[in-house]
Design an enzyme around this catalytic site. Structure first.
Site, PDB file in Angstrom:
ATOM      1  N   ASP A  67      -0.454  -9.652  -5.462  1.00 20.46           N
ATOM      2  CA  ASP A  67      -0.666  -9.266  -4.069  1.00 20.46           C
ATOM      3  C   ASP A  67      -1.960  -9.831  -3.502  1.00 20.46           C
ATOM      4  OD1 ASP A  67      -2.383  -7.658  -5.594  1.00 20.46           O
ATOM      5  OD2 ASP A  67      -1.129  -5.881  -5.373  1.00 20.46           O
ATOM      6  N   ASN A 136      -1.217   7.216  -6.960  1.00 24.95           N
ATOM      7  CA  ASN A 136       0.030   7.681  -6.354  1.00 24.95           C
ATOM      8  C   ASN A 136       1.250   6.992  -6.962  1.00 24.95           C
ATOM      9  OD1 ASN A 136      -0.234   5.128  -5.280  1.00 24.95           O
ATOM     10  ND2 ASN A 136      -0.162   5.755  -3.129  1.00 24.95           N
ATOM     11  N   HIS A 138       1.616   3.680  -7.335  1.00 26.12           N
ATOM     12  CA  HIS A 138       1.950   2.349  -6.818  1.00 26.12           C
ATOM     13  C   HIS A 138       1.697   1.275  -7.870  1.00 26.12           C
ATOM     14  CE1 HIS A 138      -2.418   1.964  -5.446  1.00 26.12           C
ATOM     15  NE2 HIS A 138      -2.203   0.784  -5.991  1.00 26.12           N
ATOM     16  N   GLU A 143       3.934   0.973  -2.235  1.00 22.50           N
ATOM     17  CA  GLU A 143       3.548   2.362  -2.028  1.00 22.50           C
ATOM     18  C   GLU A 143       4.746   3.300  -2.218  1.00 22.50           C
ATOM     19  OE1 GLU A 143       0.596   3.360  -1.704  1.00 22.50           O
ATOM     20  OE2 GLU A 143      -0.635   1.839  -0.735  1.00 22.50           O
TER      21      GLU A 143
END
EC number: 3.5.99.6
Length: 236
Positions: A67, A136, A138, A143
């Site tokens: 990314d 979380n 990810h 996400e």
């Protein structure tokens, strides 16, 4: 799924680096999927150390990163291209033209996403994908509740991700709110996946990801379905 409990962060880093180095030694022209963040830094340091000793040669290796932030120049100290250059690429003999990071500055970001997927396909796919995991759940910048079937795409970063990344910026308002990321489908197409997690704050999310239901609300949970997944974790 193979889960390895490391005794320390340095032990985790050595174990992860050993898997990566074995991949490169056995197949010098391996396509490595690489990750950024604090957790892989020790792994990269170990690979650099072994390279300096002459134990590993990256001259034929190809890398593709997960990314990049949208809107940051590659020379920006917070860009992931800069991170990879400083923490790995400039210290080893991987040719610059063999290192691939998605562009966050493309005029047509949708075309950039398609081109990045085509690049990976033309390279024959990723042999070994290194991943960290967010609080979380990810992976990459996928996400919670992102669709599992997505390939490379543009994402709006969640509040918890922005807060977690704020420590790298002088002001939280400087943290980019969008990123380009390989999708869950792209990650799952890698031949092997290596997930690393460090610190007591990662214990709960690792348990959810590996042993809870497979759900888009915990993106990493999809890795339970990967045929060749290794997880190295240290919760000390």
């Amino acid at each position: 799924m193979k889960v390895i409990n490391a005794t320390s962060y340095s032990d985790l880093s050595r174990k992860a680096a050993n898997i990566i180095s074995a991949q490169v030694i056995l197949k010098p022209n391996s396509v490595l999927g690489l990750a950024t963040g604090s957790t892989p830094i020790g792994t990269y340091k170990q690979l650099i150390e072994w390279y300096n000793k002459g134990d590993i040669d990256f001259s034929s290796t190809i890398s593709v990163n997960l990314d990049e932030y949208v809107g940051l120049e590659p020379t920006n100290e917070q860009s992931y291209r800069y991170f990879m250059t400083e923490n790995l690429f400039r210290h080893i003999n991987i040719p610059q033209e063999n290192t691939h990071v998605p562009s966050g500055l493309a005029n047509d970001m949708e075309a950039e996403c398609q081109n990045y997927d085509a690049l990976i396909t033309n390279l024959g796919g990723i042999d070994l994908q290194l991943l960290g995991i967010g609080h979380n759940g990810h992976i990459g910048f996928n996400e919670p509740d992102d669709a599992f079937e997505k390939t490379t795409h543009i994402v709006s970063l969640g509040e918890s991700t922005i807060k977690a990344n704020a420590r790298f910026f002088e002001d939280i308002n400087e943290v980019p709110t969008k990123a380009i990321t390989m999708g869950i489908k792209s990650i799952m197409q890698a031949k092997k996946v290596l997930l690393i997690a460090n610190g007591p704050d990662k214990k709960d999310i690792i348990e959810k990801a590996l042993y809870g239901p497979v759900t888009p609300s915990v993106p990493a949970s999809i890795l339970q379905l990967h045929p060749d997944l290794t997880v190295i974790c240290c919760f000390e």
